[in-house]
Motif scaffolding. Structure first.
Motif, short mmCIF file in Angstrom:
data_model
loop_
_atom_site.label_atom_id
_atom_site.label_comp_id
_atom_site.label_asym_id
_atom_site.label_seq_id
_atom_site.Cartn_x
_atom_site.Cartn_y
_atom_site.Cartn_z
N THR A 122 0.81 -1.22 0.00
CA THR A 122 0.00 0.00 0.00
C THR A 122 0.84 1.27 0.00
N GLU A 123 2.08 1.20 0.49
CA GLU A 123 2.93 2.39 0.56
C GLU A 123 3.92 2.47 -0.60
N LYS A 124 4.58 1.37 -0.92
CA LYS A 124 5.64 1.40 -1.92
C LYS A 124 5.27 0.72 -3.23
N GLY A 125 4.06 0.19 -3.32
CA GLY A 125 3.67 -0.55 -4.52
C GLY A 125 3.05 0.32 -5.60
N VAL A 126 2.42 -0.31 -6.56
CA VAL A 126 1.72 0.39 -7.64
C VAL A 126 0.44 0.99 -7.08
N LYS A 127 0.22 2.26 -7.29
CA LYS A 127 -0.93 2.96 -6.72
C LYS A 127 -2.20 2.64 -7.51
N GLU A 128 -3.24 2.25 -6.77
CA GLU A 128 -4.54 1.99 -7.38
C GLU A 128 -5.32 3.30 -7.44
N LEU A 129 -5.88 3.61 -8.61
CA LEU A 129 -6.56 4.87 -8.83
C LEU A 129 -7.94 4.64 -9.43
N ASN A 130 -8.74 5.70 -9.47
CA ASN A 130 -9.99 5.69 -10.21
C ASN A 130 -9.74 6.40 -11.53
N LEU A 131 -9.74 5.65 -12.63
CA LEU A 131 -9.39 6.19 -13.94
C LEU A 131 -10.64 6.30 -14.82
N GLU A 132 -10.66 7.32 -15.67
CA GLU A 132 -11.83 7.57 -16.52
C GLU A 132 -11.44 7.48 -17.99
N LYS A 133 -12.29 6.80 -18.76
CA LYS A 133 -12.08 6.70 -20.20
C LYS A 133 -13.40 6.33 -20.87
N ASP A 134 -13.72 7.00 -21.98
CA ASP A 134 -14.94 6.73 -22.74
C ASP A 134 -16.19 6.78 -21.85
N LYS A 135 -16.23 7.81 -20.98
CA LYS A 135 -17.36 8.04 -20.08
C LYS A 135 -17.57 6.89 -19.09
N CYS A 169 -7.76 0.82 -10.28
CA CYS A 169 -7.02 0.47 -11.50
C CYS A 169 -5.68 1.20 -11.56
N PHE A 170 -4.88 0.82 -12.55
CA PHE A 170 -3.62 1.52 -12.83
C PHE A 170 -3.31 1.29 -14.31
#
Length: 350
Positions: A136-149, A155-156
């Motif tokens: 959770t601190e040093k890994g790949v950050k999970e985000l809320n991503l937007e595409k095509d509405k 996600c990442f």
């Protein structure tokens, strides 16, 4: 002397006669695998000899089932098992492979091994790498991503994965990172989200993994979901799945009406704090959800309904609405771990 017990726990097993999947209590011994209808049974329902057997993982024979592995005996009989989550599958696979290797070499199974002396320097442990990526601190950050509405939650992007591999010095360059990321994808450690990444994974692109800011990926069982043009009711319903998964596994749950016990797969999320339970034999939708905000969770030393219970390790969750849930862990340690995890989640305040 009886064979040493190496690992035991709930797994879902495919029937050898009918194509049904049922939760079984599985015990890995030094020379074979026994499976029982329930933990308290004295005699196994079946036994799989490991001598001369081969193991396949991940097993892709069942498209909608994740975390499946296959054991093929010397008589060419296939046995399929499904774990509740990725790390659990990999733990079983590691121990089974090691048990088979020990049988072939005439050695005793031991936890400490000399793998370092035979491991090639360039070999990368995908399981360990996956755990580092999920930090959770040093890994790949999970985000809320937007595409095509559409909103892709937890996600990442593909280029973020390669950036992380390079900056973490797991690979020497982006081309090598692309190879490792493709291996993580093929092994099920990463999942594609969105048409671009899914098409690449299906073989339409030159490489199954894309070093691309428009290619989205997610960790299995990370809470990922995609939403678009949904009603307010749908948004409220999905709110409970937004939390990050902090613990999961199989437990016995007592029914509210019949008071019978059934194995269920539990997924614990925090912020918001929910405990969802599923049929471990299949089905993406949960059978129920326990909202943990303001709940009380305690161990239970005896069966409250007065009936004889062959196993202990019981604990109870009492929600803020005063709904009681009686659960049973496999061991005292597992019960303690679940109680502590639920107590932490219940303090998130949502």
């Amino acid at each position: 002397m009886e064979p040493k017990r190496i690992r035991e726990g709930y797994l879902v097993k495919k029937g050898s006669v009918f194509n049904t999947w049922k939760a079984m209590w599985v015990v890995l011994l030094e020379d074979g695998i026994e499976f029982y209808k329930k933990k308290s049974d004295n005699s196994p329902k079946g036994m799989i000899p490991l001598k001369g057997s081969t193991l396949t993982s991940p097993c892709q024979d069942f498209g909608k089932r994740m975390f499946v592995f296959k054991i093929t005996t010397t008589k060419q009989q296939d046995h399929f098992f499904q774990a509740a989550f990725l790390e659990e599958r990999d733990a079983w696979v590691r121990d089974i492979k090691k048990a088979i290797k020990c049988i072939e070499g005439g050695q005793k199974f031991a936890r400490r091994s000399t793998r370092r002396s035979i491991r090639l320097p360039e070999t990368i442990d995908l399981g360990a790498l996956y755990m580092s990526m999920k930090d959770t601190e040093k890994g790949v950050k999970e985000l809320n991503l937007e595409k095509d509405k559409k909103i892709f939650n937890h996600c990442f992007t593909g280029n973020c994965v390669i950036d992380w591999l390079v900056s973490n010095k797991s690979v020497r360059n982006r081309q090598e990172g692309l190879m490792i990321a493709s291996s993580l994808l093929n092994e099920g450690y990463l999942q594609p989200a969105g048409d671009l990444s899914k098409n690449a994974a299906d073989g339409i692109a030159e490489n199954p993994f894309l070093d691309n800011p428009d290619a989205f990926y997610y960790f299995p069982d990370s809470g990922f979901f995609c939403e678009e043009n949904s009603s307010d009711d749908d948004v409220i319903l999905k709110e409970e799945f937004r939390g990050v998964i902090i613990k999961q596994g199989c437990l016995l749950k007592q029914g509210h009406r019949r008071k019978n016990w059934k194995v269920r797969k539990f997924v614990l999320r925090e912020d918001p704090a929910y405990l969802h339970y599923y049929d471990p034999a299949g089905g993406e939708d949960p059978l129920g959800a326990i909202h943990l905000r303001g709940c009380v969770v305690t161990s239970v030393e005896s069966n409250p309904d007065g009936k004889k219970n062959e196993e202990e390790n019981l604990f109870e969750i009492i929600t803020a609405d005063e709904i009681h849930y009686l659960l049973q862990a496999a061991t005292p340690k597992e019960r303690t771990e679940w109680i502590k995890a639920i107590q932490v989640a219940s303090r998130t305040g949502k």
